[in-house]
Design a protein around this motif. Structure first.
Motif, PDB file in Angstrom:
ATOM      1  N   ALA B  83      44.499  77.655 -42.629  1.00 18.84           N
ATOM      2  CA  ALA B  83      43.644  76.680 -41.941  1.00 18.84           C
ATOM      3  C   ALA B  83      44.470  75.505 -41.445  1.00 18.84           C
ATOM      4  N   SER B 104      34.224  76.452 -38.240  1.00 20.95           N
ATOM      5  CA  SER B 104      34.260  77.218 -39.482  1.00 20.95           C
ATOM      6  C   SER B 104      34.446  78.697 -39.176  1.00 20.95           C
ATOM      7  N   THR B 107      37.971  79.420 -38.000  1.00 21.38           N
ATOM      8  CA  THR B 107      38.924  79.317 -39.106  1.00 21.38           C
ATOM      9  C   THR B 107      38.856  80.542 -39.998  1.00 21.38           C
ATOM     10  N   VAL B 108      37.636  80.957 -40.316  1.00 24.92           N
ATOM     11  CA  VAL B 108      37.480  82.114 -41.204  1.00 24.92           C
ATOM     12  C   VAL B 108      38.016  83.379 -40.513  1.00 24.92           C
ATOM     13  N   ALA B 170      36.758  79.538 -46.146  1.00 24.03           N
ATOM     14  CA  ALA B 170      35.466  78.853 -46.043  1.00 24.03           C
ATOM     15  C   ALA B 170      35.378  77.753 -47.104  1.00 24.03           C
ATOM     16  N   LEU B 173      37.682  74.804 -46.276  1.00 28.02           N
ATOM     17  CA  LEU B 173      37.223  73.935 -45.193  1.00 28.02           C
ATOM     18  C   LEU B 173      36.459  72.727 -45.725  1.00 28.02           C
ATOM     19  N   ARG B 174      35.825  72.925 -46.895  1.00 30.18           N
ATOM     20  CA  ARG B 174      35.065  71.808 -47.463  1.00 30.18           C
ATOM     21  C   ARG B 174      35.986  70.652 -47.820  1.00 30.18           C
TER      22      ARG B 174
END
Lengths: 246, 441
Positions: B83, B104, B107-108, B170, B173-174
């Motif tokens: 990422a 998102s 990125t995934v 995923a 990303l948070r």
């Protein structure tokens, strides 16, 4: 060649600095003398060679040719061109101070530790370094904020911490690259006041790259670059000297 | 333009981001290779006679469970790097009006595609390493061709790695803020409380009681094996509860006693996120646990294996348990070393402007490198020593007897752990800011 006249003995004497990046000429035979207690603004459009000149004067990146003599009071004259990377790194941390637009403060450390770090790298004990750092921060109006982490400070406060770090080692020459570039006009003016008071106000030299004419006019002297050539060198309140390097 | 096309445009190989891309693919390749070799080793046990399988397969199951944590850490490190490698592209996408959901998804997809490339490279590496791994001896003979997995298991393993990367991306990303102007790490300084330690100690006591009384509750071997495996899994969760607390305690102590710039910086880097510091070295704690518990068991069994061998499967069990412990240790340390190298390299690349700037200011790269190294090795040594002590206390009579009865085996296990720690130390040499940031200049 452009030659500038100065009133005091120079602490930095740059002669015929030349630097190229591929086919781009960043410095084209620049001569510049900077005296103790003087504030100098370097101006010019983007790509004119301002930062390259600042980096060369500070020994961050050596020019391809030319000479650069550092002559600080009470210290032996040093030709920066003759020093290797390790020696120049040591010289920078001992003799120069830096204030950059980005601040370059270590986010994990507190304000006090960031300032103290400059002393500790030079061998000062942690206790003494922290004490001196606290004093300098307080003098710059940051009393009570010593234990704050960098992320907890405003932009202006961060720059004050950076100024404190540049000042705490007692460096006689301070280099600043757009120190107010990321600040609003009021905060920028306050930071500039602090920077000038800490440097020229204390008999030290300040070399500053800026785009901002209002910042430059606060300096004793303004030099302008264009395509790597030093095209003008003026003192506040005196006539502007304009020349062409070739 | 669909998301797949967008993901390709933003994530395709490019010179400017080649270093993180190569690092990420290499990381996934390592994850896949290790996973396939472990599975291959476990799968080879299915060729044993039925009675031997009954003993070996549960032990292999325990080893696989123990290797889950370091493998997950390695996978997570790779996903985050993936990422991070595209941060500018993702910022640009936001600037162009891309929504959070689109970011998102891109990125995934990128992480999954990168993982797929890495996993396929891992299959090739597995096939290349298999001849070496096949020399490991179980039941008195090299594993041989039994190390080669059926194609369907390889396919499942590849799919699992890709799935892991997507989930990790995923989740990762948070922790990132992708704004139109930049990608930044969310900076929070969680302070692990003593409640964690209390819960952990309580859990370990409960776990001990369950294990000690297991024989009284049920006589079914299958149930006992399931409970032991579940117990190990639970133990791993407990480790992750107490680990950050332990690391933060050590970090605070180091901060108080720091005398040099590198010591001060290292302590602050640890305290910046004790959970993250712990995550990087949690595999080392696992290795200590395996070394003490497995090593003690192996040592005692070695002692009992002095009788004449009648070539029954049981005669080989003591030696094979020691081999299993050493292989598990080796794989654990390889995982930790690889994930440390990746995380540290990613961190150095992330902090490139700061490191370069500080060097301009006169801070030697060696100071920054020393601080960075200490910030990893202090938690690693804490995890290693702390959990070696905790595990020894847990199996004190067993460990004591092992030292007396089979000191050579205990010494072998200790040397393996020390070599592992040296491997971790050596692995992070690749993240030296001076080498990494000035390479290619």
């Amino acid at each position: 060649m452009l030659e500038n006249s100065i009133d005091h003995p120079p602490v930095l004497n740059a002669q015929d600095l030349r630097r190229s990046f591929g086919s781009t000429t960043a410095l084209n035979g620049v001569n510049l003398k900077i005296s103790l207690g003087e504030s100098l603004a370097i101006m010019g459009p983007s790509g004119s060679g301002k930062s390259t000149l600042l980096h060369a004067l500070a020994g961050i990146e050596l020019p391809d040719t030319g000479s650069l003599i550092l002559d600080l009071p009470g210290q032996a004259r040093v030709d920066l061109q003759q020093l290797n990377d390790k020696a120049r790194t040591k010289l920078r941390r001992q003799s120069f101070g830096f204030v950059f637009q980005a601040g370059l403060l270590i986010p994990e450390l507190t304000a006090e530790e960031n300032v103290a770090m400059a002393l500790m790298i030079n061998g000062t004990s942690r206790q003494t370094a922290m004490m001196q750092a606290g004093q300098v921060l307080a003098a710059l109006g940051l009393a009570g904020m010593e234990q704050r982490r960098i992320g907890q400070l405003s932009g202006g406060q961060m720059q004050r911490v950076a100024i404190a770090r540049a000042q705490v080692t007692g460096a006689m020459v301070v280099f600043a690259d757009e120190p107010t570039g990321a600040l609003d006009s009021t905060t920028g003016a306050e930071v500039l006041d602090v920077l000038l008071a800490c440097t020229v106000g204390a008999g030290k030299s300040l070399v500053m790259v800026t785009h901002d004419p209002s910042v430059a006019e606060r300096c004793d002297r303004v030099v302008k670059l264009s395509d790597g050539n030093l095209i003008s060198d003026s003192r506040q309140g005196s006539s502007t000297f304009v020349g062409q390097t070739r | 333009m669909n998301l797949l096309h967008l993901a390709w445009l933003l994530g395709r190989p490019a010179k400017a981001r080649l270093a993180p891309q190569v690092l990420t693919v290499s990381a996934y390749a390592m994850v896949s290779t290790i996973l396939l070799i472990v599975l291959g080793g476990a799968y080879s046990f299915t060729s044993f006679e039925a009675e031997a399988q009954g003993a070996y397969l549960p032990l292999a199951g325990i080893a696989v469970v123990l290797l889950v944590v370091p493998l997950l850490v390695l996978g997570s490190a790779a996903a985050r790097l993936s990422a991070r490698a595209n941060d500018r592209a993702l910022s640009s996408l936001r600037l162009l009006g891309g929504t959070g959901a689109q970011i998102s998804a891109v990125t995934v997809i990128q992480a999954a595609a990168t993982a797929c490339a890495g996993a396929l490279a891992g299959v090739v590496l597995y096939l290349a390493c298999a001849p070496l791994a096949s020399l490991i001896r179980f039941q008195g003979a090299p594993i041989g061709k039994a190390i080669y997995l059926p194609a369907w298991i390889v396919a499942i393993a590849v799919f699992a790695v890709v799935l892991l990367s997507a989930i990790s991306a995923a989740a990762g990303l948070r922790k990132l803020v992708i704004s139109p102007l930049s990608v930044a790490t969310r900076r929070t300084v969680p302070v692990p409380s003593w409640v964690r330690a209390l819960i952990s100690v309580g859990s370990i006591i409960v776990l001990c009681l369950v294990f000690l009384n297991l024989g009284k509750v049920t006589e079914s071997i299958a149930v006992i094996i399931v409970v032991i495996l579940a117990g190990f899994g639970f133990g791993l969760l407990v480790l992750n509860l107490v680990g950050p607390y332990l690391v933060s305690k050590v970090g605070k102590r180091k901060l108080k006693t720091a005398k040099t710039p590198q010591q001060l910086l290292a302590a602050r880097m640890i305290l910046e996120s004790p959970a993250e510091s712990w995550r990087q070295v949690s595999g080392v704690a696992m290795a200590s646990f395996v070394a003490v518990v497995g090593g003690s068991g192996a040592a005692l069994m070695q002692q009992s294996a002095t009788d004449v061998i009648d070539h029954s499967w049981y005669d080989y069990l003591p030696g094979d348990i020691l081999t299993g412990v050493l292989v598990t240790l080796a794989i654990t340390f390889i995982c930790v070393a690889t994930s440390s190298a990746i995380s540290q390299s990613a961190s150095t690349l992330d902090r490139a402007p700061l490191y370069s700037g500080l060097h301009r200011l006169g801070m030697p790269y060696s100071t920054m490198n020393s601080a960075r190294t200490n910030s990893l090795m202090i938690p690693a040594l804490t995890a290693s020593i702390g959990f070696a002590i905790a595990s020894t206390v847990l199996v004190l009579p067993l460990a004591g007897m092992a030292v007396i009865l089979s000191p050579l085996t205990v010494l072998t296990v200790i040397v393996a752990v020390l070599l592992g720690l040296l491997l971790v130390r050596a692995s992070i040499l690749v993240a030296d800011p001076k080498k990494l940031l000035t390479a290619g200049r």
